[in-house]
Write a protein that holds these residues in place. Sequence first.
Motif, PDB file in Angstrom:
ATOM      1  N   TRP A  15     -13.125  -0.506   1.365  1.00 14.50           N
ATOM      2  CA  TRP A  15     -12.487  -1.817   1.237  1.00 14.50           C
ATOM      3  C   TRP A  15     -11.168  -1.688   0.484  1.00 14.50           C
ATOM      4  N   PHE A  16     -11.154  -0.979  -0.631  1.00 15.14           N
ATOM      5  CA  PHE A  16      -9.954  -0.812  -1.441  1.00 15.14           C
ATOM      6  C   PHE A  16      -8.873  -0.060  -0.665  1.00 15.14           C
ATOM      7  N   ALA A  17      -9.247   0.992   0.033  1.00 16.95           N
ATOM      8  CA  ALA A  17      -8.284   1.763   0.832  1.00 16.95           C
ATOM      9  C   ALA A  17      -7.700   0.910   1.949  1.00 16.95           C
ATOM     10  N   LEU A  18      -8.541   0.106   2.567  1.00 16.70           N
ATOM     11  CA  LEU A  18      -8.068  -0.789   3.622  1.00 16.70           C
ATOM     12  C   LEU A  18      -7.023  -1.758   3.085  1.00 16.70           C
ATOM     13  N   LEU A  19      -7.257  -2.310   1.906  1.00 18.28           N
ATOM     14  CA  LEU A  19      -6.289  -3.229   1.301  1.00 18.28           C
ATOM     15  C   LEU A  19      -4.982  -2.532   0.945  1.00 18.28           C
ATOM     16  N   ILE A  20      -5.083  -1.343   0.388  1.00 15.37           N
ATOM     17  CA  ILE A  20      -3.872  -0.631  -0.035  1.00 15.37           C
ATOM     18  C   ILE A  20      -3.036  -0.197   1.165  1.00 15.37           C
ATOM     19  N   PHE A  21      -3.696   0.326   2.194  1.00 14.31           N
ATOM     20  CA  PHE A  21      -2.962   0.864   3.334  1.00 14.31           C
ATOM     21  C   PHE A  21      -2.772  -0.124   4.478  1.00 14.31           C
ATOM     22  N   MET A  22      -3.180  -1.370   4.274  1.00 16.64           N
ATOM     23  CA  MET A  22      -3.008  -2.394   5.303  1.00 16.64           C
ATOM     24  C   MET A  22      -1.513  -2.581   5.584  1.00 16.64           C
ATOM     25  N   PRO A  23      -1.110  -2.599   6.839  1.00 13.91           N
ATOM     26  CA  PRO A  23       0.317  -2.741   7.171  1.00 13.91           C
ATOM     27  C   PRO A  23       0.756  -4.208   7.026  1.00 13.91           C
TER      28      PRO A  23
END
Length: 171
Positions: A15-23
């Motif tokens: 979840w955290f990685a998705l938020l950080i790397f979300m375009p």
Amino acid sequence: MQMVKKIFITLFITWFALLIFMPKQEIYYALEKELAKQEMEINEKSIEEGVFSLTLNQASVYIKGIKIATIEELTLFTLLFYTKVELDTLLLDDALKAMVPQQTDKAILSYTILSPFDASVHAEGSFGVIDGSVDMKERKLHINFTETKEIKMIKPQLKKDEKGWYYETSF
């Protein structure tokens, strides 16, 4: 117990990685393309991308090529399960000031997946203070004027009950 702990840690990291790397900027540009189909355009002076947010600075809003508003700062904040759009200093064009209040100092629209068909609205400006809700399932907007200031130009569209003035419409 150890397996459950590993699953929760893996979900949290994902979840955290998705938020950080979300375009975030690309999502915003896709939104701009959808707005262009409705003949709406947002021109911003700069875009700042944060870990959980995207901020547009000094944005001008055009409808059918006519400038209708200037927004000092517009922040889109998301945690995927909670999203908030915060607007600071919205100034409407002088041509519209006879129809609606001209300045909104702060406006917040928030949405959570715990209530998937509802969004809440709060705003403060030259009109006073409003709180409201958007029911996306019933396609209704309800706004309560909790404090009123300069609302004489919109009073014909408002209704009054024991709590005060309110605005209700379907979309």
